[in-house]
Design an enzyme around this catalytic site. Sequence first.
Site, PDB file in Angstrom:
ATOM      1  N   LYS A  84     -53.395 -19.288 -73.231  1.00 52.76           N
ATOM      2  CA  LYS A  84     -52.082 -19.723 -72.758  1.00 52.76           C
ATOM      3  C   LYS A  84     -51.583 -20.902 -73.587  1.00 52.76           C
ATOM      4  O   LYS A  84     -52.357 -21.805 -73.919  1.00 52.76           O
ATOM      5  CB  LYS A  84     -52.180 -20.111 -71.286  1.00 52.76           C
ATOM      6  CG  LYS A  84     -50.867 -20.493 -70.629  1.00 52.76           C
ATOM      7  CD  LYS A  84     -51.091 -20.813 -69.161  1.00 52.76           C
ATOM      8  CE  LYS A  84     -49.814 -21.185 -68.442  1.00 52.76           C
ATOM      9  NZ  LYS A  84     -50.059 -21.468 -67.005  1.00 52.76           N
ATOM     10  N   SER A 160     -47.364 -19.436 -63.770  1.00 50.09           N
ATOM     11  CA  SER A 160     -46.875 -19.702 -65.110  1.00 50.09           C
ATOM     12  C   SER A 160     -47.708 -19.013 -66.195  1.00 50.09           C
ATOM     13  O   SER A 160     -47.341 -19.057 -67.375  1.00 50.09           O
ATOM     14  CB  SER A 160     -46.829 -21.204 -65.375  1.00 50.09           C
ATOM     15  OG  SER A 160     -48.114 -21.778 -65.293  1.00 50.09           O
ATOM     16  N   SER A 184     -50.686 -20.368 -60.494  1.00 49.93           N
ATOM     17  CA  SER A 184     -50.248 -19.850 -61.786  1.00 49.93           C
ATOM     18  C   SER A 184     -51.214 -18.903 -62.476  1.00 49.93           C
ATOM     19  O   SER A 184     -50.849 -18.270 -63.460  1.00 49.93           O
ATOM     20  CB  SER A 184     -49.921 -21.014 -62.733  1.00 49.93           C
ATOM     21  OG  SER A 184     -48.749 -21.661 -62.336  1.00 49.93           O
TER      22      SER A 184
END
Length: 471
Positions: A84, A160, A184
Amino acid sequence: MTGLPTSLCDCTATQLLALYRSGQASPLEATRAVLQRIERLNPQLNAFCLVDAEAALAAAEASTGRWQRGQAQGALDGVPVSIKDLILTKGWPTLRGSHTVDADQPWDVDAPATARLREAGAVLLGKTCTPEFGCKGETNSPRTGITRNPWDLSRTPGGSSGGTAAAVAAGLGPLSVGTDGAGSVRIPAAFCGNVGLKPSFGRVPAWPLSPYGSVAHLGPHAMSVADAALLLNVLSQPDARDWTSLPPDGRDYRIGLEDGVRGLRIAFSPTLGYAKNVHPEVAAAVERAVQVLADLGAHVEAVDPGIDDPLEITTGLWFVGAATVWSGLTPQQQAVADPDFRAEAELGLGFSAQQVQQLVLRRGALGSHLRQFMQRHDLIATPSVAVPAFEARPAGHSPMDPAAMLGWTPFSYPFNLSQQPAISLPCGLTRAGLPIGLQLVGPMFGDALVLRAARAYETAHPAPRPPLAGR
């Protein structure tokens, strides 16, 4: 080997390692296949914001040589993995989904998670999309645009860690590392139909620490529970840069995965006592999933943990974290920020020090209550998210307030506040063909127990793959 997918892209990490070990496939072959699929599908999904094919192929070639010599480097040698884009990665910019970050600067440090992946021999593919600073449960930003769900390109993958979940679901690498500050990891795992684990706080070292504080966890995304356990083994190795991290427990999280749930005490809480708008198909699928656990020998009791909705605590502390970041930006940077992040920061600027301290005290009371509740129950079972994946929308599409930010995911954020381990795993599809997630929450430090129960359900109820992966 029997029972393997027809494409190397659809093999789990565990399956790939077995193929490497037997000589039936090589890391170079697997990486080439994954890169080809990324080239084909990422324009539709926007899961990756950076792909470094040259570096990945070089790493895969080196790994192939090690396997041929019988000298595998580590637990993930040759496995394609993504990271990420909130997590520092040497040699690649970490832009955090934000125009406020200058790509033209030295990028010469690996975060702990990245360092552990390299040490384990993983083939790093690139960085996955995130909303600006990981600020919301959707993955859109002015910098990287809208990330889409492999099950339905009109839907969001959540956030996210939406790029991470979309990549794993579509077979763009079997493993990825996400972050979870209010759901997330688990939200996108539920929306994309894969496994997302938020370990106990501190189990996976982080550096730099999140501006959102001690609700922020790092964790694995995978297509199987065994893969999540394998990745947790790697990520949980110590790193002195994180002063909040737990001491290493020396545990192999794959051991005991097949021990089942017979005799475990599971508190089934379909609303946590306060969630009023759970989609009926989500509620029904999760109830069926919990019945599977009961059929496997768990003692299931329908009981709520006795907490009020801590949305105000979560969003208050979150907005204050956003305000902290915002206050460090120049006026020029603020002018190009995501409107959702700006709105969160402006809300955070309205909190006094006394109000923040009151939120911290309320959080402490919640955590204490849940610790005591877990003395009577081994696990809590809930939906992962109250709704299936909704429409993929651009940044700034709606006014920002606590309900808009997290009201549709009432099951995730309480367990960031309490720092407990929690996993989302797929438990069915809606009539529209969208994934539904089952969440299992364990006691603090009960990561192995959460994985074991998830594996028992997964064995009895294997998950389908999204149709996009086969196109």
